[in-house]
Design an enzyme around this catalytic site. Structure first.
Site, PDB file in Angstrom:
ATOM      1  N   ARG A  86       1.016  -0.979   0.511  1.00  0.00           N
ATOM      2  CA  ARG A  86      -0.165  -0.074   0.247  1.00  0.00           C
ATOM      3  C   ARG A  86       0.462   1.425   0.126  1.00  0.00           C
ATOM      4  O   ARG A  86       0.202   2.056  -0.768  1.00  0.00           O
ATOM      5  CB  ARG A  86      -0.837  -0.309   1.244  1.00  0.00           C
ATOM      6  CG  ARG A  86      -1.598   0.812   1.116  1.00  0.00           C
ATOM      7  CD  ARG A  86      -3.007   1.422   2.438  1.00  0.00           C
ATOM      8  NE  ARG A  86      -3.344  -0.141   3.011  1.00  0.00           N
ATOM      9  CZ  ARG A  86      -4.184  -0.233   3.748  1.00  0.00           C
ATOM     10  NH1 ARG A  86      -3.757   0.440   4.452  1.00  0.00           N
ATOM     11  NH2 ARG A  86      -4.383  -1.359   3.987  1.00  0.00           N
ATOM     12  N   HIS A 125      -7.982  -3.389  -7.559  1.00  0.00           N
ATOM     13  CA  HIS A 125      -8.239  -2.947  -6.590  1.00  0.00           C
ATOM     14  C   HIS A 125      -8.764  -2.654  -5.607  1.00  0.00           C
ATOM     15  O   HIS A 125     -10.241  -1.751  -5.224  1.00  0.00           O
ATOM     16  CB  HIS A 125      -7.227  -1.657  -6.945  1.00  0.00           C
ATOM     17  CG  HIS A 125      -6.542  -0.382  -5.623  1.00  0.00           C
ATOM     18  ND1 HIS A 125      -5.209  -1.066  -5.416  1.00  0.00           N
ATOM     19  CD2 HIS A 125      -6.931   0.034  -4.732  1.00  0.00           C
ATOM     20  CE1 HIS A 125      -4.741  -0.510  -3.998  1.00  0.00           C
ATOM     21  NE2 HIS A 125      -5.679   0.147  -3.955  1.00  0.00           N
ATOM     22  N   TYR A 128     -18.124  14.036 -12.878  1.00  0.00           N
ATOM     23  CA  TYR A 128     -16.654  15.066 -14.084  1.00  0.00           C
ATOM     24  C   TYR A 128     -16.230  15.403 -14.225  1.00  0.00           C
ATOM     25  O   TYR A 128     -16.221  15.826 -15.939  1.00  0.00           O
ATOM     26  CB  TYR A 128     -17.503  16.517 -13.366  1.00  0.00           C
ATOM     27  CG  TYR A 128     -19.054  16.500 -12.709  1.00  0.00           C
ATOM     28  CD1 TYR A 128     -20.036  16.345 -13.261  1.00  0.00           C
ATOM     29  CD2 TYR A 128     -19.184  16.831 -11.050  1.00  0.00           C
ATOM     30  CE1 TYR A 128     -21.123  16.729 -12.476  1.00  0.00           C
ATOM     31  CE2 TYR A 128     -20.033  16.940 -10.270  1.00  0.00           C
ATOM     32  CZ  TYR A 128     -21.363  16.721 -11.397  1.00  0.00           C
ATOM     33  OH  TYR A 128     -22.018  16.549 -10.342  1.00  0.00           O
TER      34      TYR A 128
END
Length: 866
Positions: free
Chosen positions: A41, A87, A131
């Site tokens: 990570r 993931h 967006y």
């Protein structure tokens, strides 16, 4: 098993239970958790410079065909595919990572080409993922180049449905180029970005010269190259960081101080500095009074870059405001920790070790790619050999295929496994391989043309050349390295750009002195230990005989003990009447108005009761010569002590000289061993002698007699003659009268004599309070006991002989008298502000000068010698 057996020790479920200490289990479980965070990570891999989330995002885009040549794809789609296939964590974490890869103020070379709002340097968050749109940037494709050629290992994804790469091929050293940051369990990494061209040059250098040192590599890698530009302060910290893997690098904003427009313009900010928050912090400090001199702050930044305009107040000193901003806002420290995963284990690497690990990875990638391409080339050569062989005997091949009952029989016949007969006669047999036979059977008639035959031969020659090249790469390490160098050079030619971050000289940390305007000031100390400083420029020099202006507001019962002139950046040695010496920086004295009383000096100088400053020496004067501090006491003792004895002065002061009971230290001069000294007494006597007559002594010595004093007479001060500058001896009396006399009028004698009459200390003049040597262009600062202060040029005082009355210097009120006098050397004299101050009446001045001339004619007759 019977029920009784179930309860037997070690039987049944009990047999699966293991006893262990809880602290051991907790420790092991924590280590396992920590390693999963470290490897899975938080830390980047040294080979491709990516954390798992970044690697998975890029691979998901690669698999989905969202490359630099495709159209942009909704970020939510990319996040969804990454999360669903590779993931299995929150979408917000993936989108944050994706957005950072697209930010040109976070990545030196962005790996994602974003369309829409992906955040700003003001700390604005990216727009929602529905967006924005994204695709891979061209340089990101270089990280995945040849990933389909068995160049890296793959592993199963979280649900075993797909395969994902454990590392990307990485055609350039991405870890150093784009940097990385992350916090793991018990460790963290913070690697700054660098210039691509410099990193590639250093990598090539390491290929050519494996024994290169960090210093050799730094000939190419000048230092970090931040996407936001700015400046790195000094090179030593960078060198240390590259050599050890850790370092603290000071990064300073790029700005211009426009003295004409009276403003400071910030053009570039330190890496990861929030512009909006920076402006807010500066405004808060201005409002709180921590930063003075700023009138307005405007953010004029646009798409072309950063531009923050700081307007200064009229009269503000740009350099001081600049240093105040540097001290708190415009300079940050980048703590470099070059920590990354090497073979799955976290390691702190030097610059050379980082490039070596990358080269090892890249050599493995090129080797595996070459093996893969060699296998493909050999397979293709084998096919081409079969087709060319078939063309050489095309009639027999065609007849065999045409007379075969099926496609499979044709393949078998071409492989020599089946004999085809025509009219009972067997056709010729062949020994093509299975793959060759498969391609021959699939040949089209159009390929039998002479042009197609020529193209096949040309292709075969090219494939053979490729095979030879690949075999050479695999056989010779130098050939493999040559390929790596060539590919790195191609990357550099395509993507390298100029440095954005520059270097500035390391002038040291911004100190408090840098935050104080450099100006000449008058420091006033009262007997009750109130102290303050005032710019000397506030006091315009006026003609002698004026009353001066208010210099300090004294509380009832207090009076001025001393006044001295210094620069705000001077280090001062303050000598007291008790024979102690203290060290003081002028800017530590609080600056206040003329009418202010001052602040208690208890926090600056640890005085005893009744202790007051009687002399001040500038430490700059001590640095210019290898000399002495010459001290005189009230009772006529004098001594010289080497300046080396005053190097380490405690906050509580140290002993400067030993004093007899009832004696006091009254004055100190800096001498170089070649000066003549003039001691003046309150009764108007003076004596001149060579300082060699006073041997050098330690701080605890009392000294020797310098002058024989008459009854009830005491030493007023001492002056050291600097023949390069001094022309006159200046004498000022308590009642405000004074004179200057040519130095030559004081003939040299031996010490411990009675001396000569210097000035008439009669009822009009009062006792002498100060004696100094002065030269052309010097000014006097005269302070009265009740706080009046006056500045006047020495030329205002008449030049008269010894044993004269002198002329009025300062017009004192009834009951007031001169408390302290200091000289402003000509090098410090400048035009001050207009102030009110009475000038002596011209007729009165003429009369005084006439009296002084008359007195001078009889001076010689009244001399008193030893």
């Amino acid at each position: 098993m019977s029920s009784d057996d179930a309860f037997e020790p070690g039987a049944g479920i009990a047999a699966e239970i293991k006893n262990t200490r809880i602290e051991q289990e907790m420790e092991q479980s924590y280590i396992d958790y920590a390693m999963s965070v470290i490897a899975g990570r938080a830390l980047p891999d040294v080979r491709d410079g990516l954390k798992p989330v970044h690697r998975r995002i890029l691979y998901a885009m690669h698999e989905a065909g969202v490359t630099a040549n495709s159209s942009h794809r909704k970020s939510s789609s990319i996040v969804g595919e990454t999360m669903g296939d590779y993931h299995p964590h929150g979408d917000s974490a993936i989108y944050d990572a994706l957005a950072r890869l697209a930010q040109d103020f976070s990545m030196r070379y962005p790996l994602v080409d974003g369309q829409g709002n992906f955040g700003s340097v003001d700390g604005d968050p990216p727009a929602a993922m529905r967006y924005t749109e994204a695709r891979m940037s061209p340089i990101a494709e270089e990280l995945l180049e040849d990933i389909d050629k068995d160049t890296v290992d793959f592993q199963s994804n979280y649900d075993d449905r797909k395969q994902e790469p454990t590392v990307l091929p990485s055609s350039f050293p991405n870890l150093l180029v784009n940097g990385s940051s992350g916090i793991a369990v018990g460790m963290s990494t913070n690697i700054p970005p660098h210039n691509l061209g410099e990193i590639i040059d250093a990598t090539v250098e390491l290929i050519d010269r494996p024994d290169s040192t960090v210093e050799d590599l730094m000939e190419h890698v000048k230092g970090p190259d931040f996407p936001t530009g700015a400046n790195i302060v000094g090179r030593n910290a960078v060198h240390k960081a590259y050599k050890t893997g850790r370092g603290r690098i000071r990064v300073r904003a790029d700005f211009d101080v426009d003295e004409e427009a009276n403003r400071i313009i910030i053009n570039e900010l330190p890496f990861q500095e929030n512009k909006a928050r920076l402006i807010e912090r500066i405004a808060d400090d201005v409002n709180a009074g921590k930063i003075e001199g700023i009138r307005d702050i405007r953010d004029e930044s646009d798409r072309d870059g950063i531009r923050v305009v700081i307007e200064l107040k009229r009269g503000a000193m740009g350099e001081v405001v600049k240093n105040q901003l540097l001290d708190n806002h415009l300079e940050v420290t980048f703590g470099m920790i070059n920590l990354s995963l090497v073979d799955g284990q976290p390691r702190v690497l030097t610059l050379k070790e980082t490039l070596e690990e990358y080269l090892n990875h890249r050599r493995e990638v090129v080797r595996r790619r070459s093996e893969y391409e060699l296998d493909e080339a050999e397979d293709r050569a084998h096919i081409l050999e079969g087709r060319l062989k078939a063309l050489d005997d095309i009639d027999a091949v065609v007849e065999t295929i045409r007379n075969s009952e099926s496609r499979d029989d044709a393949k078998a016949a071409l492989q020599g496994e089946l004999v085809v007969e025509v009219d009972g006669e067997p056709l010729p047999t062949f020994d093509f391989s299975e793959e060759q036979a498969k391609h021959i059977v699939a040949m089209q008639l159009g390929s039998l043309t002479s042009m197609e035959t020529a193209e096949l031969k040309e292709e075969y020659e090219d494939v053979q050349a490729t095979i030879e090249r690949l075999e050479a790469i695999l056989a010779e390490a130098s050939e493999l390295d040559a390929v790596i160098k060539s590919e790195l050079q191609d990357i550099k030619d395509e993507y390298a750009d100029d440095r954005r971050t520059s270097f500035v000289a390391n002038t040291g940390e911004v100190t408090r002195a840098d935050l104080i305007a450099e100006e000449d000031v008058a420091v006033v100390v009262s007997e009750d230990d109130y102290i303050k400083r005032m710019p000397i420029a506030r006091f315009r020099a006026q003609r002698r005989g004026g009353k001066g202006i208010i210099g300090t507001d004294l509380k009832e019962g207090d009076s001025v003990s001393s006044v001295f002139v210094a620069n705000t950046h001077d280090d001062l040695l303050c000598f007291t009447n008790h024979g102690q010496v203290y060290q003081l920086k002028t800017y530590q004295v609080p600056e206040m108005s003329r009418t202010a009383r001052g602040k208690s000096a208890v926090n600056l100088l640890d005085f005893d009761d009744g202790e007051e400053i009687t002399a001040v020496v500038n430490c700059d004067d001590l640095e210019e010569i290898d000399g002495y501090l010459t001290m005189v006491t009230k009772n006529g003792y004098i001594k010289r002590t080497s300046v080396d004895n005053f190097q380490n002065i405690l906050s509580t002061g140290i002993i400067a000289t030993k004093l007899d009971d009832g004696d006091q230290l009254v004055d100190v001069e800096v001498t170089d061993g070649t000066r003549d000294l003039v001691i003046g007494t309150e009764g108007g006597m003076s004596i001149r002698f060579d300082e060699d007559e006073v041997r050098a002594m330690g701080r605890s010595a009392r000294g020797v007699r310098g002058i024989k004093l008459s009854e009830d007479d005491y030493v007023a001060g001492v002056a050291a003659i600097d023949e390069a500058h001094d022309s006159w001896v200046l004498t000022v009396t308590k009642n405000g009268y004074g004179k200057r006399t040519d130095i030559d009028a004081y003939r040299a004698q031996s010490r411990n004599g009675k001396g000569l009459i210097d000035i008439k200390a009669n009822e009009r003049n009062g006792p002498v309070c100060a004696i100094n040597t002065v030269g052309e262009g010097d000014d006097l600062v005269v302070m009265s006991d009740q706080g009046q202060i006056m500045r006047t040029p020495v030329e205002e005082l008449s030049t008269v002989g010894r044993n004269t009355m002198g002329v009025i210097v300062m017009d004192l009120d009834a009951g007031d008298y001169v408390s302290s006098v200091d000289v402003i050397p000509s090098s410090m004299v400048g035009e001050g502000e207009e102030v009110e101050g009475a000038e002596v009446d011209a007729e009165e001045a003429d009369a005084e000068e006439a009296d002084a001339d008359a007195e001078e004619t009889s001076a010689e007759a009244e001399e008193v010698d030893e």
